[in-house]
Write a protein that holds these residues in place. Structure first.
Motif, mmCIF file in Angstrom:
data_model
loop_
_atom_site.group_PDB
_atom_site.id
_atom_site.type_symbol
_atom_site.label_atom_id
_atom_site.label_comp_id
_atom_site.label_asym_id
_atom_site.label_seq_id
_atom_site.Cartn_x
_atom_site.Cartn_y
_atom_site.Cartn_z
ATOM 1 N N THR A 264 -1.837 -0.502 -10.173
ATOM 2 C CA THR A 264 -1.752 -1.684 -9.318
ATOM 3 C C THR A 264 -0.410 -2.388 -9.485
ATOM 4 O OG1 THR A 264 -4.151 -1.985 -9.481
ATOM 5 C CG2 THR A 264 -2.868 -3.856 -8.697
ATOM 6 N N LEU A 265 0.123 -2.385 -10.706
ATOM 7 C CA LEU A 265 1.449 -2.959 -10.926
ATOM 8 C C LEU A 265 2.494 -2.241 -10.070
ATOM 9 C CD1 LEU A 265 1.696 -3.644 -14.778
ATOM 10 C CD2 LEU A 265 1.562 -5.330 -12.937
ATOM 11 N N CYS A 266 2.365 -0.917 -9.961
ATOM 12 C CA CYS A 266 3.291 -0.163 -9.107
ATOM 13 C C CYS A 266 3.140 -0.593 -7.652
ATOM 14 C CB CYS A 266 3.025 1.336 -9.238
ATOM 15 S SG CYS A 266 3.405 2.041 -10.859
ATOM 16 N N THR A 403 -8.369 8.606 -12.946
ATOM 17 C CA THR A 403 -7.428 7.499 -12.790
ATOM 18 C C THR A 403 -6.033 7.837 -13.306
ATOM 19 O OG1 THR A 403 -8.242 6.590 -14.894
ATOM 20 C CG2 THR A 403 -9.223 5.748 -12.865
ATOM 21 N N ARG A 404 -5.944 8.804 -14.220
ATOM 22 C CA ARG A 404 -4.627 9.210 -14.694
ATOM 23 C C ARG A 404 -3.821 9.856 -13.559
ATOM 24 N NH1 ARG A 404 -2.591 9.529 -19.642
ATOM 25 N NH2 ARG A 404 -3.748 7.547 -19.704
ATOM 26 N N GLY A 405 -4.499 10.657 -12.746
ATOM 27 C CA GLY A 405 -3.830 11.259 -11.602
ATOM 28 C C GLY A 405 -3.350 10.210 -10.611
ATOM 29 N N MET A 406 -4.145 9.174 -10.399
ATOM 30 C CA MET A 406 -3.738 8.089 -9.512
ATOM 31 C C MET A 406 -2.500 7.378 -10.056
ATOM 32 S SD MET A 406 -7.453 6.421 -8.574
ATOM 33 C CE MET A 406 -6.756 5.223 -7.444
ATOM 34 N N ILE A 412 5.307 8.064 -9.712
ATOM 35 C CA ILE A 412 6.355 8.932 -9.160
ATOM 36 C C ILE A 412 6.789 8.424 -7.781
ATOM 37 C CG2 ILE A 412 6.821 11.245 -8.267
ATOM 38 C CD1 ILE A 412 5.008 12.329 -10.494
ATOM 39 N N ALA A 413 5.797 8.058 -6.953
ATOM 40 C CA ALA A 413 6.117 7.565 -5.611
ATOM 41 C C ALA A 413 6.889 6.246 -5.677
ATOM 42 C CB ALA A 413 4.832 7.379 -4.807
ATOM 43 N N THR A 414 6.523 5.379 -6.613
ATOM 44 C CA THR A 414 7.215 4.100 -6.764
ATOM 45 C C THR A 414 8.659 4.305 -7.205
ATOM 46 O OG1 THR A 414 5.133 2.980 -7.319
ATOM 47 C CG2 THR A 414 7.179 1.874 -7.961
ATOM 48 N N THR A 415 8.862 5.218 -8.139
ATOM 49 C CA THR A 415 10.225 5.539 -8.580
ATOM 50 C C THR A 415 11.058 6.051 -7.413
ATOM 51 O OG1 THR A 415 9.404 6.104 -10.793
ATOM 52 C CG2 THR A 415 11.595 6.910 -10.187
ATOM 53 N N LEU A 443 4.453 10.503 -0.564
ATOM 54 C CA LEU A 443 4.477 11.087 -1.906
ATOM 55 C C LEU A 443 3.190 10.809 -2.671
ATOM 56 C CD1 LEU A 443 8.017 10.745 -3.542
ATOM 57 C CD2 LEU A 443 6.659 12.812 -3.198
ATOM 58 N N ARG A 444 2.634 9.638 -2.481
ATOM 59 C CA ARG A 444 1.360 9.338 -3.156
ATOM 60 C C ARG A 444 0.307 10.356 -2.773
ATOM 61 N NH1 ARG A 444 -0.366 3.469 -1.818
ATOM 62 N NH2 ARG A 444 -2.310 4.309 -2.674
ATOM 63 N N GLY A 445 0.166 10.615 -1.480
ATOM 64 C CA GLY A 445 -0.825 11.597 -1.035
ATOM 65 C C GLY A 445 -0.489 13.006 -1.484
ATOM 66 N N LEU A 446 0.793 13.385 -1.401
ATOM 67 C CA LEU A 446 1.202 14.736 -1.788
ATOM 68 C C LEU A 446 0.976 14.977 -3.271
ATOM 69 C CD1 LEU A 446 2.552 17.448 -1.204
ATOM 70 C CD2 LEU A 446 4.771 16.330 -1.561
#
Length: 456
Positions: A264-266, A403-406, A412-415, A443-446
C-alpha cells in the motif's frame, strides 16, 4: 449463464455499489460546508478529509488480509460438503455451528483481526497530537484553514476504532461470500451521515463541528450495524474466558498485513507523486491530470468489485481444493474473472473513446482545460487495457494469500514508474508522467502473472 459467472456477479455487483458509495461520506461533508461557509471552511474539509483518507488507506491491509484468510478458512469448512462447493447456496447452518465454537478458525480470524484493528486505532487516538501536527506540516494549509482542520481532526479521530473495525468486518464478510451486508452498511452510513450533519448544522446551528460530528456518528453507526449483522447471521464465539489464543493465526495475520502494508505504501507513493508532479507543472496541467484520473477512478470502482469477488471465490476454492490449486473450481473462477475483465476493458475503452470529450465537458466548463486534456486523452484510453490484469490478479492473490507476490510485483512496478518519469520528463514533460503510470499499471499485472505461473 455459467454458474461461475453467477457466483462472480452475486459478489461483484454489491461490491461495486459499495465502492461507489464510499466516497460519498467525504462529498456530503463538502456539499454541506459549501452551503454554510466560505472558501476557508471548504478548504478545511478538503484537507481534513484527505488526511483521514490517507491514514485509513494505509490501513487497507486490515480488510484485505482478513478477507483472504477468511475465504480460505470458509473453503476448508465446506470442503467436506461437495455439493455446497458447486452451487450458489452455502450451508449456513454448518458454518454457524463451526463459528459458535471458541476454537473455530473463522472466529479466530475475526477476533485476532479486530484486536489488531483496535490496537492500531487506539494508537491513532493516543498519538493524535503528533499525527495532526505531521499532517498539517506536510500539507501546509494557511493558518485559517489549519485552525478549522484541527477542529475537524480532533472530532473525527475518535472514529478510528469504528472505521478500522469496519475494515476488518467488511473483509470478513467478503471472505464469508457475503458482499450484500457491507453494501447495506455503506448505504446506511451515508444516509445517517446526511441526516445527522443536516440536523447538527442547520438544526443546532453548528458549523464545521456539526459536519465532523455527523461523520463520526455515521462511522460508529456503520460499525455497530456490522457487529449486529455478524452476531445475528453468523453468531461467532467471542467468549473471552474460553478463547484459546491462536498463535499461528496471529503470526499469519502479521506476516500478511506486513506485506500488504508495504504494498500500500508503494501505491500511495505513486498516487501522491502523480498529483504533486502535475501540480509542479502549473495549475492547467494539474487540472488536466485530475480530470483524466477520473477515468481511472471510474474503472477502478468496477474492477475492484470483480477483485472482491476474486478474493472471496478464489480463497474459498483454494482453501477447499488444497494448496496445489489444481482444482477445476479454482481455475474456472480465475478464467471467468479474466473474461469479465476483458469485457470491462472493451466496454470502458469504447465509452472513453467515443464520449471522452463529452465527459470532460461535464466535469468542467473551462474550454481551455478540456482542449489541453484532449492532448493527453489517448493515455487515459490505455488505462483499462493496462490496468485490468492488476485488479484481477490482486483479487486472486489475496484469495490465495500470496501477499509476497503482490508486494514484489508492486515494488518492481513502482520502481519502474519513478525511473521512467525522471529519465523521460526532461524530454516529454507531462507525457512522461502518463507513460510512467501506464507502464506501472501494466507491470503490476505482468509481474503477478509471471509470479503465479511460477508458484502455481
Amino acid at each position: 449463464m455459467n454458474i461461475r459467472d453467477r457466483e462472480i456477479l452475486r459478489l461483484a455487483v454489491p461490491s461495486i455499489v459499495t465502492n461507489v458509495t464510499v466516497p460519498l461520506l467525504g462529498l456530503v461533508d463538502l456539499a454541506i460546508v459549501g452551503h454554510i461557509g466560505n472558501e476557508t471552511m471548504i478548504g478545511a474539509i478538503a484537507v481534513g478529509s484527505m488526511i483521514f483518507n490517507v491514514m485509513y488507506w494505509l490501513m487497507g491491509f486490515l480488510r484485505m488480509g482478513t478477507s483472504g484468510m477468511t475465504a480460505q478458512a470458509y473453503g476448508h469448512a465446506l470442503a467436506a460438503d461437495e455439493e455446497s462447493l458447486t452451487t450458489d447456496n452455502s450451508p449456513l447452518s454448518s458454518i454457524n455451528s463451526s463459528l459458535s465454537k471458541c476454537d473455530s478458525p473463522l472466529s479466530a480470524i475475526l477476533r485476532n483481526s479486530l484486536r489488531m484493528a483496535l490496537f492500531i486505532a487506539i494508537g491513532f487516538v493516543l498519538l493524535q497530537l503528533p499525527l495532526r501536527w505531521l499532517a498539517l506540516w506536510l500539507m501546509g494549509p494557511s493558518a485559517e484553514v489549519a485552525s478549522l482542520v484541527r477542529v475537524y481532526f480532533n472530532i473525527c479521530i475518535w472514529g478510528a476504532p469504528a472505521v478500522l473495525s469496519l475494515y476488518v468486518m467488511t473483509g470478513w464478510f467478503i471472505g464469508m461470500q457475503d458482499t450484500r451486508t457491507p453494501m447495506v452498511v455503506s448505504i446506511s452510513q451515508n444516509i445517517i451521515n446526511i441526516v445527522a450533519s443536516l440536523v447538527l448544522v442547520f438544526g443546532f446551528k453548528m458549523q464545521i463541528e456539526g459536519v465532523a460530528l455527523g461523520t463520526l456518528i455515521a462511522q460508529w453507526s456503520g460499525a455497530l450495524m456490522a457487529i449486529f449483522a455478524i452476531r445475528k447471521k453468523y453468531r461467532p464465539s467471542f467468549s473471552a474466558g474460553k478463547v484459546r489464543e491462536d498463535e499461528q493465526t496471529t503470526f499469519s495475520l502479521f506476516k500478511t498485513n506486513r506485506d500488504l502494508f508495504l504494498r500500500t505504501l508503494c501505491l500511495v507513493s505513486v498516487n501522491l507523486f502523480f498529483t504533486s508532479a502535475g501540480a509542479r507543472q502549473g495549475d492547467l496541467l494539474l487540472s488536466v491530470n485530475t480530470l483524466l484520473m477520473t477515468f481511472f477512478t471510474l474503472f477502478s470502482y468496477i474492477m475492484d468489485g470483480f477483485a472482491n469477488a476474486g478474493e472471496a471465490l478464489c480463497g474459498k476454492y483454494y482453501g477447499a481444493e488444497g494448496e496445489n490449486a489444481k482444482g477445476d473450481s479454482f481455475q474456472s473462477v480465475c478464467n471467468r474473472l479474466f473474461r469479465w475483465g476483458w469485457l470491462m476493458v472493451l466496454l470502458f475503452t469504447a465509452v472513453y473513446a467515443l464520449g471522452g470529450r463529452s465527459f470532460l465537458g461535464l466535469l468542467t466548463d473551462e474550454a481551455k482545460v478540456v482542449e489541453a486534456a484532449m492532448t493527453y486523452l489517448p493515455w487515459a484510453l490505455l488505462i483499462p487495457l493496462s490496468g485490468m490484469a492488476a485488479f484481477v490478479y490482486d483479487g486472486i492473490f489475496i484469495g490465495i494469500m500470496d501477499t509476497r507476490g503482490m508486494l514484489v510485483s508492486c515494488a518492481i512496478a513502482t520502481t519502474a514508474f519513478f525511473v521512467i518519469y525522471f529519465c523521460l520528463f526532461p524530454v516529454w514533460g507531462n507525457h512522461a508522467l502518463w507513460l510512467a503510470l501506464i507502464i506501472y499499471l501494466a507491470l503490476r499485472g505482468l509481474m503477478q502473472c509471471l509470479w503465479m505461473r511460477k508458484t502455481i
